[in-house]
Design an enzyme around this catalytic site. Structure first.
Site, PDB file in Angstrom:
ATOM      1  N   ASP A  51     -17.538 104.923  63.273  1.00 24.18           N
ATOM      2  CA  ASP A  51     -17.744 105.867  61.744  1.00 24.18           C
ATOM      3  C   ASP A  51     -16.348 106.680  61.049  1.00 24.18           C
ATOM      4  OD1 ASP A  51     -19.410 106.939  59.376  1.00 24.18           O
ATOM      5  OD2 ASP A  51     -20.954 107.858  61.246  1.00 24.18           O
ATOM      6  N   GLU A 108     -28.592 120.084  56.557  1.00 22.66           N
ATOM      7  CA  GLU A 108     -29.071 120.990  57.609  1.00 22.66           C
ATOM      8  C   GLU A 108     -28.757 122.004  56.377  1.00 22.66           C
ATOM      9  OE1 GLU A 108     -29.361 121.923  62.016  1.00 22.66           O
ATOM     10  OE2 GLU A 108     -28.356 123.483  61.342  1.00 22.66           O
ATOM     11  N   HIS A 158     -23.411 116.126  56.907  1.00 21.02           N
ATOM     12  CA  HIS A 158     -22.513 115.774  58.288  1.00 21.02           C
ATOM     13  C   HIS A 158     -22.975 113.727  58.040  1.00 21.02           C
ATOM     14  CE1 HIS A 158     -22.066 114.133  62.801  1.00 21.02           C
ATOM     15  NE2 HIS A 158     -21.257 113.965  62.187  1.00 21.02           N
ATOM     16  N   ASN A 204     -13.428 112.078  61.799  1.00 23.24           N
ATOM     17  CA  ASN A 204     -13.219 110.475  62.013  1.00 23.24           C
ATOM     18  C   ASN A 204     -11.708 110.002  61.423  1.00 23.24           C
ATOM     19  OD1 ASN A 204     -14.878 110.825  64.654  1.00 23.24           O
ATOM     20  ND2 ASN A 204     -15.687 108.969  64.268  1.00 23.24           N
ATOM     21  N   GLY A 264     -23.035 122.269  65.135  1.00 23.99           N
ATOM     22  CA  GLY A 264     -23.975 122.304  65.836  1.00 23.99           C
ATOM     23  C   GLY A 264     -24.753 121.787  66.706  1.00 23.99           C
ATOM     24  N   MET A 287     -29.417 120.575  66.530  1.00 22.46           N
ATOM     25  CA  MET A 287     -30.048 121.373  64.746  1.00 22.46           C
ATOM     26  C   MET A 287     -31.198 122.118  65.609  1.00 22.46           C
ATOM     27  SD  MET A 287     -32.279 118.323  65.847  1.00 22.46           S
ATOM     28  CE  MET A 287     -33.780 118.317  64.830  1.00 22.46           C
ATOM     29  N   HIS A 297     -14.433 119.700  66.468  1.00 16.95           N
ATOM     30  CA  HIS A 297     -15.520 119.171  65.236  1.00 16.95           C
ATOM     31  C   HIS A 297     -17.326 119.771  65.984  1.00 16.95           C
ATOM     32  CE1 HIS A 297     -17.291 116.265  67.987  1.00 16.95           C
ATOM     33  NE2 HIS A 297     -17.863 115.246  66.661  1.00 16.95           N
ATOM     34  N   GLY A 298     -18.000 120.005  66.908  1.00 16.13           N
ATOM     35  CA  GLY A 298     -19.129 120.481  66.961  1.00 16.13           C
ATOM     36  C   GLY A 298     -19.669 120.853  67.961  1.00 16.13           C
TER      37      GLY A 298
END
Lengths: 483, 145
Positions: A99, A210, A241, A336, A381, A383, A406-407
């Site tokens: 991706d 979100e 995202h 990415n 983060g 959900m 990144h998360g």
């Protein structure tokens, strides 16, 4: 401390751990992992194997890095960062991911939680309708090949020209939403066919849209937050995202095949087939870079069209134009990507796979209004647990090729997560936590349960203490759309 | 014809790994194809109004299976479909190379009707292994989700 590796891991400083080149044959540089001890202990065996495999790639400079949200990927670990000399080094689609330019965008509003809560159900329905998600979803922007080629070269700028956004959005996007060097002639017909109907779609997996709330007690750096339009008085923001969809996925697939053959020609051997690479200066390397830039620009465009749809949704529900609701883009950043960047060693091809650029204060690549604060870094983060807004630092520019997390990072496989909870059950649980969830796939929803992810607060603490980004604010979910 | 597949818990946690097995090479191709079809949607909820014939040739069966699975991922996006079933026929040529004649049946994505699952991005070569084991064949595949 018990780690999931037989290799010797040495503590360099508080949150920095190193694996020396002597630990694996072929390593050209050490591997470094950024993590507090609890996070390091929870890292799966794949991280240690993969980051040391990356350290074996030709032309790598300084270190192969892994961020605290790192976990087992393919080729590079997720959370992996590596920089290669532009003359003697390689470029690898496995260091970018399928991706291409998967990334995060944050949009602020002037609305408060109190104002949004009574309309939240209607808002989420409207967003779910306007932002298609899941397998087979197609977007409302109809493109022919010529128009898609303009998207490939123009990125978010093309969208603004078509009326999908505001001119001032561009300055708040990494690279102003358009990478130079995109060449549509290097993109296959298959990539075009896969991507031509997908502009403005979310995808599935861990992709989401979100609606979140920032409260004052969760703003940790008021000056920076204020400079970015985040006042935190139960303020509603929107996080997106997603990436380049089928178009980017096909570009990656096409060039992995090209690189497998090219490696034989250039005498390169790798420890994992997904690390297939070619010299950056080779015809194959340059072709991939040109095609990857096309995919990256379609991802910027994708998030821009989605932003337009988010603004339209809010305007429809709240009966005011988006501008009157203060719906400015805070920032948009890729996680990415491979980019040519300048460091003390010279020009390097920096690969970030599940890692975010984090420019520090004073950097000329930042828009004027963010130059004093450093770059906003958006970290999604799970959900259920919330996300973070961080700031880039000089430490990142010095130590990690201006890169950070990144998360949250997964710690449980999708298959295992689905065994533990059903999507409908999770949706109900989240409803009880006052989070409205709309999902195309219930099994996909179950895969994204909060317990499948690391504790994002520990992950954030790792990069904050290491000084490679500073925490600015925590964002709490109130509504989520999943593919 | 006997083929099986199972999704794996402990491999490539952000993605989706499966192992397929079969008595013959053709069986293992069928098992892997079924796994991919199940990864995208519950095939019992998908019709067969759309079909595509795919012909492929490769030097070795591992490359042939990889290409065939990648073709299905491609058609999922290019035609906006999910799949109900497939038919695979393999043959080895005189020069040792392999050919595949495949047909895949499915229908356009219909959110209200189908049980949709993962939007697969690509078939990876990470830990990819097609091998003869005992009396049969097995393959391990990691899909990027």
């Amino acid at each position: 401390m018990k780690l999931n590796t037989h290799m010797q891991v040495t503590r360099i400083s508080g949150e920095v751990w190193e694996i020396a080149p002597s630990e694996k044959a072929g390593m050209l540089v050490p591997a470094r992992i950024y993590a507090v001890p609890e996070i390091l202990e929870s890292m799966d065996a794949g991280v240690f194997e993969q980051v040391t495999n990356v350290a074996c790639l030709p032309g790598i400079r300084r270190y192969a890095l892994c961020m605290p949200d790192g976990h087992w990927g393919y080729g590079f670990p997720i959370g992996g960062v590596a920089a290669f000399d532009v003359r003697s080094g390689v470029i690898s689609p496995g260091g970018v991911g399928y991706d291409v330019n998967c990334g995060m965008r944050l949009i602020r509003t002037d609305l408060t939680h109190e104002e949004v809560r009574p309309h939240l159900g209607q808002l989420m329905t409207e967003l779910f309708r306007r932002v298609p998600a899941g397998v087979g979803a197609s977007g409302f922007v109809k493109l022919d090949r010529a128009a898609l080629e303009q998207v490939m070269t123009g990125g978010a700028r093309w969208c603004i020209e078509q009326g999908f956004g505001w001119h001032r959005d561009l300055e708040c996007l990494e690279e102003q939403g358009c990478l130079v060097g995109a060449d549509p002639s290097k993109v296959s017909d298959r990539a075009v066919s896969r991507g031509i109907n997908q502009l403005g779609t979310l995808g599935s997996g861990n992709h989401y849209l979100e609606v979140q709330v920032v409260s004052q007690d969760r703003v940790f750096d008021r000056d920076r937050a204020a400079a970015w339009g985040i006042h935190g008085r139960d303020q509603v923001v929107v996080m997106v995202h997603c990436g380049s969809r089928g178009f980017g996925h096909q570009v990656a697939s096409d060039y992995l095949k090209v690189f497998e053959k090219a490696m034989r020609r250039y005498g390169i051997s790798v420890k994992d087939q997904q690390l297939a690479c070619a010299p950056f200066q080779s015809a194959e390397g340059q072709d991939y870079f040109a095609a990857m830039n096309c995919a990256a620009n379609t991802a910027f465009a994708n998030r821009q069209v989605i932003t337009h749809q988010i603004r339209e949704s809010f305007a429809a529900v709240f009966g005011k134009p988006a501008e009157a609701l203060g719906m400015e883009v805070v920032y948009d950043v890729a996680h990415n990507i491979a980019k040519v960047e300048r460091y003390p060693e010279g020009e390097l091809v920096v690969h970030r796979k599940g890692a975010t650029r984090a420019l520090g204060p004073g950097c000329a690549d930042l828009p004027l209004r963010y130059r004093a604060t450093g770059q906003p870094v958006i970290c999604g983060g799970s959900m259920e647990t919330g996300s973070y807004l961080l700031a880039g630092t000089e430490g990142a520019m010095r130590d990690t090729f201006a890169s950070t997390m990144h998360g949250a990072g997964r710690m449980m496989s999708r298959t295992q997560a689905k065994r533990m909870i059903r999507g409908e059950q999770l949706q109900q649980q989240m409803q009880q936590q006052s989070i409205v969830v709309k999902a195309v796939s219930m099994s996909g929803l179950a895969e994204e349960a909060g317990f499948a992810y690391k504790n994002i607060s520990d992950v954030v603490a790792s990069v904050d203490r290491a000084g490679i980004t500073k925490v600015v604010a925590e964002l709490r979910p109130i509504g989520n759309i999943k593919g | 014809m006997a083929h099986t597949f199972r999704f794996l818990d402990d491999i490539a946690m952000a993605d989706l790994a499966f192992e397929a097995g079969g008595e013959s090479l053709q069986d293992v191709f069928q098992g892997a194809t079924d796994a991919l079809i199940h990864a995208m949607a519950d095939p019992q909820t998908v019709g067969t109004a759309w079909q595509q014939v795919i012909e492929r040739e490769e030097e070795d069966p591992a490359s042939l299976l990889f290409d065939w699975l990648s073709d299905l991922v491609y058609w999922k996006d290019a035609a906006g479909v999910v799949f109900h079933r497939s038919e695979v026929r393999l043959a080895q040529r005189k020069d040792g190379s392999w050919s595949l004649h495949g047909a895949v049946y499915g229908e356009q994505v219909k959110v209200a009707k189908q049980e949709l699952r993962a939007d697969i991005k690509g078939v990876t070569k990470h830990l990819y292994r097609l091998a003869r084991e005992g009396d049969g064949w097995t393959v391990r595949v990691v899909l990027d989700v």
